[in-house]
Scaffold this motif. Structure first.
Motif, short mmCIF file in Angstrom:
data_model
loop_
_atom_site.label_atom_id
_atom_site.label_comp_id
_atom_site.label_asym_id
_atom_site.label_seq_id
_atom_site.Cartn_x
_atom_site.Cartn_y
_atom_site.Cartn_z
N TYR A 85 -85.03 -4.44 -20.60
CA TYR A 85 -84.16 -4.28 -21.77
C TYR A 85 -85.04 -4.31 -23.02
N ASP A 86 -84.41 -4.05 -24.18
CA ASP A 86 -85.18 -4.02 -25.42
C ASP A 86 -85.59 -5.43 -25.80
N ARG A 87 -86.86 -5.68 -25.74
CA ARG A 87 -87.35 -7.05 -25.96
C ARG A 87 -87.21 -7.47 -27.42
N ILE A 88 -87.01 -6.48 -28.26
CA ILE A 88 -86.91 -6.78 -29.68
C ILE A 88 -85.51 -7.32 -30.03
N LEU A 89 -84.56 -7.06 -29.14
CA LEU A 89 -83.18 -7.50 -29.39
C LEU A 89 -82.94 -8.89 -28.83
N THR A 90 -81.86 -9.52 -29.29
CA THR A 90 -81.49 -10.83 -28.75
C THR A 90 -80.69 -10.64 -27.47
N ALA A 91 -80.57 -11.72 -26.70
CA ALA A 91 -79.83 -11.63 -25.44
C ALA A 91 -78.40 -11.16 -25.69
N ARG A 92 -77.81 -11.69 -26.73
CA ARG A 92 -76.42 -11.31 -27.02
C ARG A 92 -76.31 -9.82 -27.33
N GLU A 93 -77.25 -9.34 -28.11
CA GLU A 93 -77.23 -7.91 -28.45
C GLU A 93 -77.43 -7.04 -27.21
N ILE A 94 -78.32 -7.50 -26.33
CA ILE A 94 -78.58 -6.75 -25.10
C ILE A 94 -77.31 -6.69 -24.25
N LEU A 95 -76.64 -7.83 -24.12
CA LEU A 95 -75.45 -7.87 -23.29
C LEU A 95 -74.30 -7.08 -23.94
N GLN A 96 -74.22 -7.15 -25.26
CA GLN A 96 -73.18 -6.38 -25.94
C GLN A 96 -73.40 -4.89 -25.71
N TRP A 97 -74.64 -4.49 -25.86
CA TRP A 97 -74.94 -3.06 -25.70
C TRP A 97 -74.67 -2.62 -24.27
N HIS A 98 -75.10 -3.45 -23.32
CA HIS A 98 -74.88 -3.10 -21.92
C HIS A 98 -73.39 -2.99 -21.60
N GLY A 99 -72.62 -3.94 -22.14
CA GLY A 99 -71.17 -3.91 -21.94
C GLY A 99 -70.55 -2.66 -22.53
N LYS A 100 -71.01 -2.31 -23.72
CA LYS A 100 -70.48 -1.12 -24.39
C LYS A 100 -70.76 0.14 -23.59
N VAL A 101 -72.02 0.27 -23.18
CA VAL A 101 -72.43 1.51 -22.54
C VAL A 101 -71.79 1.64 -21.16
N THR A 102 -71.37 0.52 -20.59
CA THR A 102 -70.71 0.61 -19.28
C THR A 102 -69.20 0.56 -19.42
N GLY A 103 -68.73 0.63 -20.67
CA GLY A 103 -67.30 0.81 -20.91
C GLY A 103 -66.43 -0.42 -20.77
N ILE A 104 -66.96 -1.59 -21.13
CA ILE A 104 -66.14 -2.80 -21.08
C ILE A 104 -65.52 -3.01 -22.48
N ASP A 105 -64.19 -3.17 -22.50
CA ASP A 105 -63.50 -3.36 -23.78
C ASP A 105 -64.02 -4.57 -24.54
N LYS A 106 -63.94 -4.45 -25.85
CA LYS A 106 -64.58 -5.45 -26.70
C LYS A 106 -64.19 -6.90 -26.39
N SER A 107 -62.89 -7.16 -26.31
CA SER A 107 -62.47 -8.56 -26.15
C SER A 107 -62.94 -9.11 -24.80
N LEU A 108 -62.79 -8.29 -23.78
CA LEU A 108 -63.22 -8.69 -22.44
C LEU A 108 -64.74 -8.90 -22.42
N ARG A 109 -65.40 -7.99 -23.10
CA ARG A 109 -66.86 -8.03 -23.15
C ARG A 109 -67.34 -9.34 -23.77
N GLU A 110 -66.77 -9.65 -24.93
CA GLU A 110 -67.21 -10.85 -25.62
C GLU A 110 -66.91 -12.10 -24.79
N LYS A 111 -65.77 -12.09 -24.12
CA LYS A 111 -65.41 -13.24 -23.29
C LYS A 111 -66.41 -13.40 -22.15
N ARG A 112 -66.71 -12.30 -21.49
CA ARG A 112 -67.64 -12.38 -20.37
C ARG A 112 -69.04 -12.79 -20.83
N ILE A 113 -69.43 -12.28 -21.99
CA ILE A 113 -70.76 -12.65 -22.50
C ILE A 113 -70.80 -14.16 -22.77
N ASP A 114 -69.76 -14.67 -23.42
CA ASP A 114 -69.72 -16.10 -23.71
C ASP A 114 -69.76 -16.91 -22.42
#
Ligand SMILES: Nc1ncnc2c1ncn2[C@@H]1O[C@H](COP(=O)(O)OP(=O)(O)OP(=O)(O)O)[C@@H](O)[C@H]1O
Ligand SMILES: [Mg+2]
Lengths: 308, 256
Positions: A85-114
């Motif tokens: 993954y992009d080492r320049i980004l934070t873990a949260r940013e990496i997970l957010q981006w991965h969730g987005k690109v794989t089509g996970i809705d925002k609220s679900l995404r944030e919950k799963r990341i947390d």
């Protein structure tokens, strides 16, 4: 279901995968077990459409990686052996981006990341750029991508490498959860205990070939006659040897000092009987010990390679 | 389980990724901004005092060229990014994600262009202001030209990266390509003063076309419609080539 049909993959003139044919059932955890260089990662990369098979097909839920790579990619999520993954980004940013690109809705995404970050105890670390994190933490974030994505087919390449014991247990639990939710899991590992504990079925790879596939217990069962019963007696009684070998399942009996060593099949069921035979002849047993083949023995048997 | 995102949202997340990394690695861009200011306020101001051609203001001429050459050099970065991604194994990750390879190439070239444009947007406003033409038409029109140029340059950069396949050689080639596209053009000096031998090359350079089109917008310097055609052609060629090469490389599987 994932079907590997005579899959070959070469790099220049080195064949990393040689004619693998096997099937991974829906909702099972399939352990891909093999020593370093066996071809586990290469097989996974071929299935994930990252490498193109030199020959053969992989079908994921009926979609062929060669002709419908896009459909396959929609179904698969892969946690790579080395964190990618992009080492320049934070873990949260990496997970957010991965969730987005794989089509996970925002609220679900944030919950799963947390949830995932909390389980790994990384809530504060998740604000740092990932290149500053420790090796184990980097690996956890690689796994976390898949726990956020929760794909139909989840692939983990050595998910617990670099991880401490509590984290390994946590990852195992999280993979179990994923499967319970309905994901099919492919898990590459070279750790016996991991393969044994996690897998419904194991595929043993050696030098690019799939040499044996089956549930761990059944594979152990294939090494029939490899159970060992050790009975420690008060003193050696060579006259017992004739008696115990009358039992059909016993292939070999000998004394090593005052320990009577029996090689037999069905050791578990026969243990009480063997104790009876010995005590009936006046043997005084001080301790009894049953050794059944481990997955390690199975592995050794089929690959000729010892894992440590 | 998830639902596959649309092509448009994939393009957006790809662009977003380039933007996030842009924000996180400011130094390379800060150095280019400083370079821009030095060129404009030291070099151009100085030369403007030295040359005295009636009816020609070198500072104004140069200011446009400075923005165009800055966006060109930023748009070139995308090829180096691809090398780095391959080296770190990130390309494997990106290729495992649910989008086709052509969408990926398109997204990357757009990402490179958007990134470059965002970065140069304030510079363009400053230049429009200095040149006394701070109107929405001039600025937005210039943005369009800059964006088109940046997409083409990104395509060129991706193409070179894919053809060369060796990072050290790529760095050299990119430096030369950048030098050629910027220096062999009417970005920083009028075509008329360029040595005769390279004048034809400079005339067809996309950097010349972009510079002339923006000069038309902010300085009112007349130019022909062929500049538009040239620019469009350049974008089509290199964007297309970049896509084809990256596409081929990806489709063929890596390391083969
Ligand atoms: N990109 C590559 N280029 C050339 N050879 C490769 C490449 N990737 C793997 N190989 C070779 O293919 C063989 C299998 O490698 P692979 O990484 O699949 O093994 P593995 O089972 O995953 O091993 P490990 O347990 O060490 O991860 C090795 O001989 C390796 O050197
Ligand atoms: Mg591996």
């Amino acid at each position: 279901m994932i079907e590997f049909r005579d899959v070959w993959k070469s790099f220049k003139n080195v064949y990393a995968v040689r004619g693998v044919t096997c099937t991974v059932q829906d909702k099972e955890i399939f352990g891909l077990l093999g020593p370093n260089g066996a071809g586990k990662t290469t097989l996974i990369m071929t299935m994930a459409t990252v490498y193109r098979a030199t020959k053969g097909d992989v079908l994921v839920e009926g979609h062929n990686v060669n002709t419908e790579p896009e459909r396959v990619k929609e179904l698969i999520g892969i946690a790579f052996q080395d964190a990618k993954y992009d080492r320049i980004l934070t873990a949260r940013e990496i997970l957010q981006w991965h969730g987005k690109v794989t089509g996970i809705d925002k609220s679900l995404r944030e919950k799963r990341i947390d949830d995932t970050l909390a389980k790994f105890g990384l809530t504060t670390e998740a604000r740092k750029r990932t290149w500053t994190l420790s090796g184990g933490t980097k690996k956890k974030i690689e796994n976390a991508k898949i726990f956020v994505q929760r794909p139909k087919v989840a692939v983990f390449d050595e998910p617990t490498a670099y991880l401490d014991v509590p984290s390994r247990l946590m990852v195992w639990e999280m993979i179990d959860e994923l499967r319970d939710e309905g994901s099919t899991v492919v898990l590459a590992t070279n750790m016996m205990d991991e393969a044994d504990r996690m897998s419904d079925r194991v595929g043993i790879m050696s030098k690019g070939e799939m040499v044996q596939v089956g549930p761990p217990d059944k594979l152990k069962g294939t090494l029939r006659g490899r159970d060992v019963i050790e009975l420690k007696l008060k003193e050696p009684m060579p006259e017992l040897l004739g008696e115990v070998t009358k039992v059909e399942e016993v292939h070999d009996a000998r004394f090593e000092g005052d320990v009577l060593k029996l090689e037999l099949s069905n050791g578990r069921e026969l243990l009480p009987h063997m104790i009876n035979v010995v005590t009936a002849k006046g043997g005084q047993i001080q301790s009894a010990n049953l050794k059944e083949p481990s997955l390690e023995d199975v592995f050794l048997h089929y690959t000729g390679t010892k894992l440590t | 389980m998830s639902q596959s995102p649309s092509a448009l949202s994939i393009l957006w997340v790809l662009i977003e990724r380039d933007l996030r990394t842009l924000v996180k690695s400011p130094w390379i861009l800060i150095s280019r901004t400083m370079f821009f200011f030095i060129q404009l306020f030291v070099f151009a101001t100085l030369v403007n005092k030295l040359v005295n051609i009636p009816g020609f203001n070198y500072f104004e001429f140069y200011s446009v060229g400075a923005v165009v050459s800055t966006i060109t050099s930023i748009a070139f970065i995308i090829g180096a990014d691809l090398f780095e991604e391959e080296e770190l194994g990130l390309l494997d990750y990106l290729l495992s994600l649910p989008f086709g390879h052509s969408l990926f190439v398109f997204g990357r070239a757009l990402g490179g262009a958007v990134r470059a444009l965002i970065y140069c947007a304030p510079m363009m406003i400053l230049v429009a202001y200095l040149d006394g033409m701070l109107t929405p038409t001039a600025v937005l029109g210039s943005y369009v030209v800059l964006f088109v140029l940046a997409t083409g340059i990104s395509g060129l950069s991706i193409t070179l990266a894919m053809v060369i396949r060796n990072e050290n050689r790529f760095d050299v080639v990119i430096a030369m390509a950048e030098l050629a596209t910027v220096r062999v053009s009417a970005a920083i000096y009028p075509l008329y003063y360029i040595p005769k031998v390279i004048q034809p090359a400079a005339a067809v350079s996309p950097v010349t076309s972009a510079s002339d089109l923006i000069r038309l917008l902010v300085l009112g310097t007349p130019t022909g419609a062929y500049e538009l055609v040239e620019l469009a052609l350049f974008v089509a060629i290199f964007f297309g080539l970049g896509s084809v090469f990256l596409f081929r490389k990806l489709e063929g599987g890596r390391f083969e």
